[in-house]
Design an enzyme around this catalytic site. Structure first.
Site, short mmCIF file in Angstrom:
data_model
loop_
_atom_site.label_atom_id
_atom_site.label_comp_id
_atom_site.label_asym_id
_atom_site.label_seq_id
_atom_site.Cartn_x
_atom_site.Cartn_y
_atom_site.Cartn_z
N SER A 132 0.81 -1.22 0.00
CA SER A 132 0.00 0.00 0.00
C SER A 132 0.85 1.27 0.00
O SER A 132 0.47 2.26 -0.62
CB SER A 132 -0.94 0.02 1.21
N THR B 284 -2.20 4.85 3.09
CA THR B 284 -2.78 5.61 1.97
C THR B 284 -2.96 7.10 2.28
O THR B 284 -2.48 7.94 1.52
CB THR B 284 -4.08 4.94 1.48
N GLU C 19 -10.32 7.36 1.48
CA GLU C 19 -9.97 5.93 1.40
C GLU C 19 -10.96 5.07 2.18
O GLU C 19 -11.25 5.34 3.35
CB GLU C 19 -8.57 5.69 1.97
N ASP D 230 -9.32 -3.63 2.30
CA ASP D 230 -8.06 -4.39 2.21
C ASP D 230 -7.91 -5.36 3.38
O ASP D 230 -7.50 -6.51 3.19
CB ASP D 230 -6.90 -3.40 2.21
N HIS E 131 -7.43 -9.38 3.30
CA HIS E 131 -6.39 -10.16 3.99
C HIS E 131 -7.03 -11.26 4.83
O HIS E 131 -6.50 -12.36 4.94
CB HIS E 131 -5.58 -9.25 4.94
N ASP F 232 -5.81 0.61 -4.80
CA ASP F 232 -4.35 0.68 -4.91
C ASP F 232 -3.75 -0.65 -5.39
O ASP F 232 -2.68 -0.70 -5.95
CB ASP F 232 -3.73 1.12 -3.58
N HIS F 233 -4.50 -1.74 -5.14
CA HIS F 233 -4.09 -3.09 -5.55
C HIS F 233 -5.23 -4.02 -5.19
O HIS F 233 -6.16 -3.62 -4.49
CB HIS F 233 -2.82 -3.54 -4.82
N HIS G 176 -1.84 -9.36 -0.84
CA HIS G 176 -2.09 -8.60 -2.07
C HIS G 176 -1.81 -9.48 -3.29
O HIS G 176 -1.04 -10.42 -3.20
CB HIS G 176 -1.17 -7.38 -2.14
ZN ZN Z 1 -3.02 -4.74 2.44
#
Ligand code: ZN
Length: 563
Positions: A93, A162, A288, A293, A297, A335-336, A446
């Site tokens: 990130s 972020t 954000e 995210d 995970h 971002d991914h 990720h």
């Molecule tokens: Zn992450």
């Protein structure tokens, strides 16, 4: 004679006709790139960047099924973004935000500083030794130089990667002391997130190890500081920091029940836009959806989809503003990817060709909390009886003894790989996904695919972009070049003042000394004869290269004060 005049008139008429056709054609092709008949307003007044951290297009599909109707994002989908960083095709990130905040690829964990020399992919050329650890100007800093208001909104701590990447320069995303300090001295107009503990020193119940009380600094600077949704909603103008939790904010699914005083992401976005849009020069805002995210995970379906749906609500707020304003560019992109969620998986008992909406949504409808909340309820009793009772109560699924054994084995495997996470929660999510849903996960980290790009506004980008292009597009839209801002903000002190001295006698609070001037690291201050002068940029220290960077403003001020 007459004939000649006639011919000339005809030729002139012909030329005018051609010009009309050409202009009409050019006009048409402009309109093609700008939806809803935007004029060629450029640069624009405002840019809003919104990041659903760690997801991909599959989550958009799932969220649409879950909602039962189109998302706001559905109408904005225009392309994709490449996400690799300097040293891996799968980004972290911090490196990701560095790319879209500064226009540069960097090393994993670095926030808006240049990459290590050894950390480059074979396809990616290092920008040169001078760029190692060098602070890189962000689009937020550029917007400030254009007198625009700036704001950051997140559901993590404010100093999480972020938001931090837009307003600090450090070589390690975990340096929360330094990050928060730089963010306070960046003079943001609006900051809404969690992370109050990072403002206060340990002696006053906070997490700071440098003895600084940044809450006092904010109040002395004239900020209002708010901690609840109600306090936030009462602010109608001026500069404000709102930190609504000591640490991260609550997951959206748990917010109303367990932390009803916290605002939602959409409420924070709405208030940020209301305050920032009062600046006649325009604004830059980054929002954000931080925890999407973390849900990725954790392979936690309900956590991920509910936080993403709340993010879509925040996008609707920004989109409504942009649509009315007509002078705002809205850029939305993850971002991914994280977890690599798929709709359909190889182990499911359900053939792909017989998957009904109920198969997809049914299990999710019964899930009332995140997997982390289930494990928190267990206390230390991890028996089959207790675990199956909690899962049945909160997720409406009656697990078998086989499921339980599978969860146990997977918990041990996950813990061996990563002892900092709730391995039991991850194992529960994963086993339930596999045995009771049609969803698949290929990772608990990720992954490296391109991510979707959603945009709206004048000259909005359409197509495939590199993540670094998004910083350049933002800078261009706001009317500045990042190259110029870099030259303005980060002069290596040793190049101008070879006799400088970095005083590290107070290790947590180093000070750059140039002649009789003092420039504390991580602040935007120059102290001369005991008087503090505000600078237009932060004094940044790169510990590995031992270089210090100061804004041109400081150089000019020191020359003036010397006379
Ligand atoms: Zn992450």
């Amino acid at each position: 004679m007459n004939k000649n005049i006639k011919r000339t008139v005809l030729v002139i008429l012909f030329i005018i006709l051609i010009l009309i056709i050409v202009f009409a054609f050019i006009n048409k092709s402009w309109q093609k790139g700008s939806p809803n008949g935007f004029s060629d307003n450029y640069p624009v007044k405002n840019v809003i960047i919104m990041v659903p951290d760690g997801c991909s297009i599959s989550l958009q599909t799932l969220a649409r099924w879950k909602k039962g109707e189109a998302l706001t994002l559905d109408s904005l989908l225009v392309g994709a973004v490449k996400t690799y960083m300097a040293n891996s095709i799968i980004t972290g990130s911090a490196a990701a935000v560095t790319a879209f905040a500064t226009g540069n690829k960097t090393t994993v964990g670095f926030l808006s500083v240049g990459p290590r020399a050894e950390d480059v992919l074979s396809t990616f050329e290092h920008p040169g030794p001078k760029m190692e650890y060098r602070p890189l100007a962000t689009v937020l800093e550029g917007a400030k130089m254009k007198d625009k208001a700036t704001g950051l909104v997140a559901t993590s701590t404010i100093c999480h990667a972020t938001p931090a990447g837009f307003a600090c320069h450090v070589d390690n995303r975990n340096k929360y002391n330094e990050i928060t300090e730089q963010m306070v001295y960046e003079n943001l107009d609006v900051a809404f997130a969690g992370g109050k503990q990072h403002l206060l020193p340990k002696t006053e119940g906070g997490a700071r190890t440098d003895g600084e009380n940044l809450l006092k600094v904010l109040l002395d600077k004239g900020y209002r500081f708010v901690e609840t949704n109600e306090e936030m909603s009462n602010i109608t103008s001026g500069k404000v920091w709102g930190l609504f939790a000591e640490n991260h904010m609550k997951a959206n699914i748990a917010r109303l029940e367990f932390a009803p005083e916290q605002p939602s992401l959409a409420e924070m976005t709405s208030k940020a836009i209301e305050l920032l849009s009062q600046d006649k020069d325009g604004f830059f805002l980054m929002v954000e959806g931080s925890q999407i995210d973390w849900a990725g995970h954790a392979n936690d379906l309900i956590y991920m989809v509910t936080d993403f749906l709340e993010f879509d609500e925040a996008v609707r707020v920004a989109f409504d503003f942009a649509r009315k304003d007509k002078n705002t560019l809205l850029l939305v992109f993850p971002d991914h990817n994280c977890g690599a969620l798929s709709i359909g998986h190889g182990d499911t008992k359900k053939p792909y060709s017989e998957t009904k909406i109920e198969d997809l949504i049914g299990p999710l409808e019964k899930m009332k909390v995140t997997a982390g909340a289930i494990t928190a309820n267990l206390d230390s009793d991890h028996s089959y009886a207790n675990l199956s009772k909690e899962i049945s109560q909160w997720w409406g699924i009656d697990i078998t003894k086989d499921d339980y054994n599978e969860i146990k084995i997977l918990t041990r495997e996950i813990a061996k790989r990563n002892n900092t996470v709730d391995s039991l929660a991850r194992a529960i999510s994963r086993v339930i996904s596999k045995n009771y849903t049609v969803f698949g996960w290929t990772s608990d980290n990720h992954t490296g695919e391109d991510v979707p790009l959603w945009t709206y506004g004048p000259n909005r980008p359409v197509g495939l972009y590199d993540n670094t292009d998004l910083a350049k597009i933002t800078a261009k839209a706001l009317g500045f070049s990042l190259e110029d801002i870099n030259k303005e903000l980060f002069i290596e002190a040793g190049e101008v003042y070879p006799d400088y001295n970095l005083d590290k006698s107070d290790t947590a609070n180093p000070v750059l000394k140039i002649n009789s001037f003092e420039l504390p690291i991580n602040k935007n201050l120059l102290i001369a004869d005991g008087k503090a002068h505000e600078l237009n940029g932060i004094v940044v220290y790169a510990p590995v290269t031992e270089k210090v960077y100061i804004p041109m403003d400081a150089v000019q001020l020191m020359e003036r004060l010397k006379e």
